[in-house]
Design a protein around this motif. Sequence first.
Motif, PDB file in Angstrom:
ATOM      1  N   ALA A  87      -8.095   3.569   7.742  1.00 54.57           N
ATOM      2  CA  ALA A  87      -6.921   2.775   8.105  1.00 54.57           C
ATOM      3  C   ALA A  87      -7.039   2.347   9.549  1.00 54.57           C
ATOM      4  O   ALA A  87      -7.474   3.118  10.402  1.00 54.57           O
ATOM      5  CB  ALA A  87      -5.633   3.581   7.901  1.00 54.57           C
TER       6      ALA A  87
ATOM      7  N   GLU B 245      -6.012  -1.160   5.529  1.00 49.86           N
ATOM      8  CA  GLU B 245      -6.315   0.138   4.918  1.00 49.86           C
ATOM      9  C   GLU B 245      -7.144  -0.107   3.671  1.00 49.86           C
ATOM     10  O   GLU B 245      -6.908  -1.052   2.918  1.00 49.86           O
ATOM     11  CB  GLU B 245      -5.036   0.910   4.567  1.00 49.86           C
ATOM     12  CG  GLU B 245      -5.320   2.302   4.044  1.00 49.86           C
ATOM     13  CD  GLU B 245      -4.159   3.277   4.186  1.00 49.86           C
ATOM     14  OE1 GLU B 245      -4.377   4.480   3.933  1.00 49.86           O
ATOM     15  OE2 GLU B 245      -3.048   2.841   4.543  1.00 49.86           O
TER      16      GLU B 245
ATOM     17  N   HIS C 151      -1.644   4.099   6.699  1.00 50.37           N
ATOM     18  CA  HIS C 151      -1.078   3.004   7.486  1.00 50.37           C
ATOM     19  C   HIS C 151       0.407   2.828   7.170  1.00 50.37           C
ATOM     20  O   HIS C 151       0.809   2.842   5.996  1.00 50.37           O
ATOM     21  CB  HIS C 151      -1.833   1.705   7.192  1.00 50.37           C
ATOM     22  CG  HIS C 151      -1.662   0.673   8.250  1.00 50.37           C
ATOM     23  ND1 HIS C 151      -0.504  -0.064   8.401  1.00 50.37           N
ATOM     24  CD2 HIS C 151      -2.493   0.253   9.252  1.00 50.37           C
ATOM     25  CE1 HIS C 151      -0.646  -0.895   9.427  1.00 50.37           C
ATOM     26  NE2 HIS C 151      -1.835  -0.711   9.956  1.00 50.37           N
TER      27      HIS C 151
END
Length: 338
Positions: free
Chosen positions: A317, A233, A246
């Motif tokens: 992400a 991320e 995430h």
Amino acid sequence: MSTTEEPLLSARGLRVAFPGRRGAPAARAVDGVDLDIRPGEIVALVGESGCGKTTLARSLLGLVRPTGGEVRFTGAPLTYTAKALKAYRKRAQLVLQDPSGSLNPRHTVYDAVAEGLRIHGYTGDERTAVAEALSRAGLRPPERFFLRYPHELSGGQRQRVVIAGALVLEPELIVADEPVASLDASVRGEILALLLRLRDELGLSALVVTHDLGLAWNIADRVAVMYLGRIVETGPVEKVLTTPHHPYTQALLSVLPESSDAPVVLTGEPPDPTHIPPGCRFHARCQVLASGAADAVADRCRTRDLPVLDSGGAAAAACHWSGARTEAGDGRGAVFGT
């Protein structure tokens, strides 16, 4: 800060693998990373121990040669001849975690700071350059510290000497590996404030390697969260740390003292980098997958790999579950995994 500005340092498809012993598989410490650091920008590289962040930082400095991909500085690819690396390391300096281990106990503060000047054949006024570096690092008056030895200094003063040793060469980039991890809480804020002041006064760029998301919040413009050799991320620090996509980032944030969420205790240890699992490399420890909330994409999580995140400034992400939620229209932003 404009995300269209040309990067000072950039990595593309960077990979670092360490050969295994007696025919064992190689350990993929860095397994495909794109990363940009722009002039005057502070980027925090965050992750738990063993995720590859220190290896990534050292490869960006030319201390570890990549096995794939490339590093560019001011647009030119990094080359690995002794002459080219020496010139590069004058412009990009490393600040290590433990100031006691970074300083030779037999060298005075003056000699410790002047060492870089001597290595690079500095022809100016050495005493003035050392004094200016110590003063910029917050050790004033600098002459009072010239003849002191490391054991005569506090932990914060030793870290300032290490920073002065980097500043004396007037670099454009500092890579700080856990710069306050060994310091008392009362001193950490002073060192972080110093790094921010140096950025503002000198236009320094910095990559700050840390396991502490709270530190990233206080110092960074952008954050990159790393897990098992890959950034999972990335984005502006406020966006990533207030609305993380995430599950790994969510778990890291949940254990901060100021978090209002219940702490997420991840099961097991990170997988062995010699045997990276198929699919999402976090799936074996993912609290969302374990809870059943990601059943709709569970097969993807376990079998379908995710692309390397783009190094641009937008939040992103590498997560199948978060990607599916975005497709459903919950406004979670730009993600991979669809």
